[in-house]
Enzyme design. Structure first.
Site, PDB file in Angstrom:
ATOM      1  N   GLN A   1      65.532   6.848  46.555  1.00 46.99           N
ATOM      2  CA  GLN A   1      66.968   6.685  46.289  1.00 46.99           C
ATOM      3  C   GLN A   1      67.817   6.855  47.541  1.00 46.99           C
ATOM      4  O   GLN A   1      69.024   6.637  47.498  1.00 46.99           O
ATOM      5  CB  GLN A   1      67.428   7.689  45.228  1.00 46.99           C
ATOM      6  N   CYS A  42      63.280   8.479  33.935  1.00 44.85           N
ATOM      7  CA  CYS A  42      61.980   8.930  34.466  1.00 44.85           C
ATOM      8  C   CYS A  42      62.089  10.322  35.072  1.00 44.85           C
ATOM      9  O   CYS A  42      61.416  10.642  36.059  1.00 44.85           O
ATOM     10  CB  CYS A  42      61.418   7.958  35.501  1.00 44.85           C
ATOM     11  N   ASP A  90      60.458  12.136  49.019  1.00 43.34           N
ATOM     12  CA  ASP A  90      60.580  10.920  48.214  1.00 43.34           C
ATOM     13  C   ASP A  90      61.954  10.317  48.519  1.00 43.34           C
ATOM     14  O   ASP A  90      62.974  10.819  48.048  1.00 43.34           O
ATOM     15  CB  ASP A  90      60.438  11.276  46.728  1.00 43.34           C
ATOM     16  N   LYS A 150      64.217  -0.602  45.455  1.00 38.79           N
ATOM     17  CA  LYS A 150      65.452   0.189  45.362  1.00 38.79           C
ATOM     18  C   LYS A 150      66.404  -0.151  46.509  1.00 38.79           C
ATOM     19  O   LYS A 150      67.485   0.407  46.598  1.00 38.79           O
ATOM     20  CB  LYS A 150      65.132   1.685  45.383  1.00 38.79           C
ATOM     21  N   HIS A 175      61.551  12.657  40.047  1.00 39.00           N
ATOM     22  CA  HIS A 175      61.150  11.495  39.253  1.00 39.00           C
ATOM     23  C   HIS A 175      59.704  11.742  38.797  1.00 39.00           C
ATOM     24  O   HIS A 175      58.935  12.377  39.522  1.00 39.00           O
ATOM     25  CB  HIS A 175      61.232  10.275  40.175  1.00 39.00           C
TER      26      HIS A 175
HETATM   27  C1  LIG Z   1      62.410   4.685  41.356  1.00 35.77           C
HETATM   28  C2  LIG Z   1      62.047   5.990  41.933  1.00 35.77           C
HETATM   29  C3  LIG Z   1      60.715   6.330  42.131  1.00 35.77           C
HETATM   30  C4  LIG Z   1      59.578   5.432  41.705  1.00 35.77           C
HETATM   31  O1  LIG Z   1      59.460   4.289  42.437  1.00 35.77           O
HETATM   32  P1  LIG Z   1      58.726   3.022  41.807  1.00 35.77           P
HETATM   33  O2  LIG Z   1      58.426   2.206  43.010  1.00 35.77           O
HETATM   34  O3  LIG Z   1      59.708   2.377  40.889  1.00 35.77           O
HETATM   35  O4  LIG Z   1      57.521   3.511  41.095  1.00 35.77           O
HETATM   36  C5  LIG Z   1      60.444   7.534  42.699  1.00 35.77           C
HETATM   37  N1  LIG Z   1      61.405   8.400  43.030  1.00 35.77           N
HETATM   38  C6  LIG Z   1      62.699   8.131  42.859  1.00 35.77           C
HETATM   39  C7  LIG Z   1      63.729   9.133  43.280  1.00 35.77           C
HETATM   40  C8  LIG Z   1      63.071   6.913  42.294  1.00 35.77           C
HETATM   41  O5  LIG Z   1      64.361   6.648  42.082  1.00 35.77           O
END
Ligand SMILES: *Cc1c(COP(=O)(O)O)cnc(C)c1O
Length: 289
Positions: free
Chosen positions: A86, A247, A83, A109, A6
């Site tokens: 998801q 993104c 990260d 999320k 992302h």
């Molecule tokens: C949505 C998302 C982000 C960013 O998170 P936000 O809190 O919306 O800035 C980062 N990594 C992944 C895999 C995402 O799906």
């Protein structure tokens, strides 16, 4: 970083590279949307400071082999940040068993409020890292000559925090736990299998992200039609999908497409809803071709 990050896990590292003179290297992926682990290993060296990769790709649904990647990074003395934005709505990561140095995710999320999120870090790292913001609550003692900082976690929590958001995020976590991640996964696996089968009935439809390990996300396009057009029409028919680059522009560039239509199923979705979506996509295809 990996080829399927992302933007939020690319841009901050580019900014850091600019500041420190570090070099950003990219772990490539294959046509199925799986990271190429042999290439990952080739990129690692004793110069590698930190590796970062998403647990699950938001654009493709790939579940990355993070345990393996964490262990490999550690072999070279590199820290690793996962990260998990998801992953947390779909599975229950055990950060201690994974042995990652950092694990981050957003509240919104996982049924939580926007503007909230979690940074997990190993205590040794968090003690070593300086505060990134100054203000009230993050101090031990302040004089005009010298200020000392509070212990964890307060060192990183300057000022009055988003208290309401924190409480609601806790409630969201309790809610997901009350449903149970075993139940969530069982339902989502059925949905993604069914959804894949049904969508592939549509002529000219191609799915992006066909990794062996995959969560309940289906990114797709229909030959000759812009993803935005399909998305707009099925939106009018009551189907909420996301269209665009998600993104993750480098992923779109890899596949040489402007974007995809992404259906992402959660535990509260049903097969009947998938049937309605498939009919809507067929209708949109008919209208647009
Ligand atoms: C949505 C998302 C982000 C960013 O998170 P936000 O809190 O919306 O800035 C980062 N990594 C992944 C895999 C995402 O799906």
């Amino acid at each position: 970083v990996s080829a399927m990050e992302h933007h939020s896990n690319i841009v901050p590292w580019q900014m850091l590279c600019e500041k420190t003179g570090a070099t950003l290297r990219v772990i490539p992926m294959n046509e199925n949307g799986e990271l190429i682990l042999s290439e990952y290993e080739k990129l690692l060296s004793d110069k590698t400071k930190i590796v970062t990769v998403n647990h699950i790709s938001n654009a493709l649904g790939t579940i990355n082999p993070i345990k393996y990647m964490i262990d490999k990074a550690h072999e070279f003395g590199a820290a690793i940040l996962i990260d998990g934005a998801q992953a947390v709505p779909h599975l229950k990561p055990d950060v201690q068993e994974l042995d990652c140095d950092f694990y981050v995710f957003s509240g919104h999320k996982m049924c939580g409020p926007t503007g909230t999120g979690i940074l997990y870090g190993k205590e040794a790292w968090l003690n070593k890292l300086p505060p990134y913001q100054g203000g009230g609550e993050m101090i031990k003692e302040v004089t005009f000559e010298k200020t000392t900082y509070a212990d964890l976690p307060h060192k990183f929590e300057a000022g009055t925090p988003n208290i309401a958001g924190g409480i609601v995020l806790g409630t969201a976590v309790d809610y997901l736990n009350s449903i149970g991640f075993d139940n969530i996964q069982k339902q989502e696996l059925e949905l993604v299998e069914y959804g894949t089968k049904r969508l592939l009935e549509i002529e000219g439809l191609r799915i992006f992200g066909t990794a062996k390990e995959k969560t309940s996300v289906i990114s797709f396009n229909i030959e000759g039609i812009h993803p935005y057009d399909i998305g707009t029409i099925i939106d009018k028919l009551g189907i909420a999908v996301r269209t665009g680059h998600h993104c993750a522009q480098p992923v779109m560039e890899f596949f040489n497409i402007p974007g995809t239509i992404r259906a992402s199923f959660a535990f509260y979705n049903t097969k009947e809803e998938i049937d309605v979506m498939v009919e809507a996509v067929k209708k949109a295809q008919l209208m647009l071709s």
